[in-house]
Write an enzyme that holds these catalytic residues in place. Structure first.
Site, short mmCIF file in Angstrom:
data_model
loop_
_atom_site.label_atom_id
_atom_site.label_comp_id
_atom_site.label_asym_id
_atom_site.label_seq_id
_atom_site.Cartn_x
_atom_site.Cartn_y
_atom_site.Cartn_z
CE LYS A 1 -0.42 -0.22 5.06
NZ LYS A 1 -1.33 -0.57 6.19
NE ARG B 1 -7.42 0.15 10.81
CZ ARG B 1 -6.16 0.12 10.38
NH1 ARG B 1 -5.42 1.21 10.38
NH2 ARG B 1 -5.61 -1.01 9.96
CG HIS C 1 -4.60 -4.52 11.97
ND1 HIS C 1 -3.41 -5.05 11.52
CD2 HIS C 1 -4.40 -3.17 12.01
CE1 HIS C 1 -2.55 -4.07 11.30
NE2 HIS C 1 -3.11 -2.92 11.60
NE ARG D 1 -3.04 -7.94 8.04
CZ ARG D 1 -3.52 -8.46 9.19
NH1 ARG D 1 -4.01 -9.69 9.22
NH2 ARG D 1 -3.50 -7.74 10.28
CE1 TYR E 1 9.64 32.59 4.35
CE2 TYR E 1 9.92 30.22 4.21
CZ TYR E 1 9.68 31.44 3.60
OH TYR E 1 9.47 31.48 2.25
CB CYS F 1 11.91 26.76 3.33
SG CYS F 1 12.90 27.89 4.32
CG ASP G 1 10.27 24.92 -2.68
OD1 ASP G 1 9.51 23.95 -2.83
OD2 ASP G 1 9.91 26.11 -2.74
#
Ligand SMILES: *Cc1c(COP(=O)(O)O)cnc(C)c1O
Length: 386
Positions: free
Chosen positions: A33, A130, A159, A215, A262, A309, A311
């Protein structure tokens, strides 16, 4: 692209073999997944199938479509609780359905009549809360599905909530599941599965009895979801498969009292050499690493200075004297040049577990969170020794 993730398929082969030995006689189901936890679902699926893994699992129908389109033919289980309108796709692509409530069971019976055969993995909730039937509701659900035309009950599963943490609770869940399987007797499907990767590593013998299938997810990629699991995964010989690196794109010296990035959250206590790297939170480098993570450059670790930041991020290389021209310290920060490689995790940088800790998260989050703009390369060397 400057930032890159290098994926070692040989490590994944090695991990798959190691885990298969540990799981035997139960078989491995390879969890791919979230694009194989960021490692590339198609590439990983092919490698796992070559290593003898005969079933795969994904989280969503969309992920299963991608694998079928890539030519993957082995059975694929979808973990999500299906919506009725997606069941036609399960029939068409021959996907295993997670049946986790009476509503889903009814939708499956109806869809099998209209769209063709459906294979069910009936899910029971033993304490994760769940998805899943309560244990008491399972016998009736199994009978109902078994009688429906075109519906097969392929497996019963549950699970664990704490396989990477509180093992007492995991054992309670295991006991509840085993007791249910015992009560079901001949009504129980031939395939039963309970363990995720952490349970296989930490409760190897205890999960063996009620399991015919394991699993395995993060462990396939050499990842640990907790500090409890990490040393045991290490001891089992599992190898991390991903290395994330970028390059130094700018160097400067800031004076005492000057701030970096920043918000001026990092202020130089004295003159410091600062490297700017091409990597930011838009690449999947967590902003939570601001002033807390480390980066490896030239084989040494340096702290991240100030906010990460979108990038770019900045790294504190230490006092500038080490970087004076003609320095006698070739391995000090003075030897660092624009264009040098900087490692965010993996060989030459911090261990992924340490970096995840610094970000207040788990290693899965770092590999799953990589952005599409991060270039990925795959190397498929022969797996090394254990
Ligand atoms: C993701 C997932 C797994 C795999 O878990 P790991 O901790 O990565 O081994 C197993 N079962 C279910 C239901 C999952 O959602």
């Amino acid at each position: 692209m400057v930032i890159r993730a290098d994926i070692d398929l040989g490590a994944i082969r090695h991990n798959a073999r190691t885990l298969a030995r540990l799981a035997a006689p139960a078989a491995l189901l390879g969890v791919v997944k979230a694009d194989a936890y960021g490692h590339g679902a198609e590439q990983v699926a092919n490698v796992l199938v070559e290593e003898g893994v005969q079933q795969l699992a994904v989280a969503t129908v969309g992920e299963a479509v991608q694998l079928r389109e890539a030519g993957v033919t082995v059975p694929i289980l979808v973990f999500a609780a299906p919506l009725a309108e997606s069941l036609a796709a399960y029939a068409r692509l021959e996907l295993g359905v997670t049946v986790s409530s009476p509503e889903v069971a009814e939708a499956v019976v109806e869809a099998a009549r209209v769209h063709g055969p459906l294979a069910c993995h009936v899910k029971v909730d033993t304490g994760m809360h769940r998805l899943g039937f309560s244990p008491e509701a399972v016998p009736e659900a199994l009978r109902y599905l078994a009688e429906a035309p075109g519906v097969s009950v392929d497996a019963l599963w549950t699970h664990l909530a704490t396989a990477d943490g509180d093992l007492d609770y995991a054992r309670e869940q295991l006991r509840a599941f085993s007791a249910l399987v015992d009560r079901l007797g001949p009504l129980a499907p031939l395939t039963v599965h309970v363990a995720n990767g952490p349970a296989l590593i930490r409760l190897t013998h205890e999960v063996a009895r009620p399991s015919t299938l394991i699993r395995a997810g993060g462990v396939l990629y050499g990842l640990s979801s907790s500090g409890d699991l990490a040393p045991e995964a290490d001891a089992a010989g599992l190898k991390p498969a991903m290395r994330l690196s970028t390059r130094v794109v700018h160097l400067q010296t800031v004076e005492a009292g000057e701030s970096v990035s920043y918000g001026r959250a990092w202020v130089a206590p004295e003159a410091r050499r600062i490297a700017t790297l091409a990597a930011g939170y838009a690449d999947g480098v967590p902003r939570a690493l601001s002033s807390s993570g480390h980066v490896g450059i030239g084989g040494r670790l340096y702290p991240i200075a100030g906010r990460v930041c979108m990038d770019m991020l900045m790294v504190d290389l230490g006092p500038p004297q080490a970087s004076a021209p003609g320095t006698e310290r070739p391995h000090g920060s003075g030897a660092i040049r624009v264009g040098d490689e900087a490692v965010l995790f993996g060989p030459g940088g911090p261990d992924i577990l340490r970096q995840a800790d610094a970000a207040g998260t788990i290693s899965y989050d770092l590999t799953c969170g990589l952005a599409p703009r991060v270039a990925r390369t795959w190397r498929d060397g022969a797996p090394g020794g254990p």
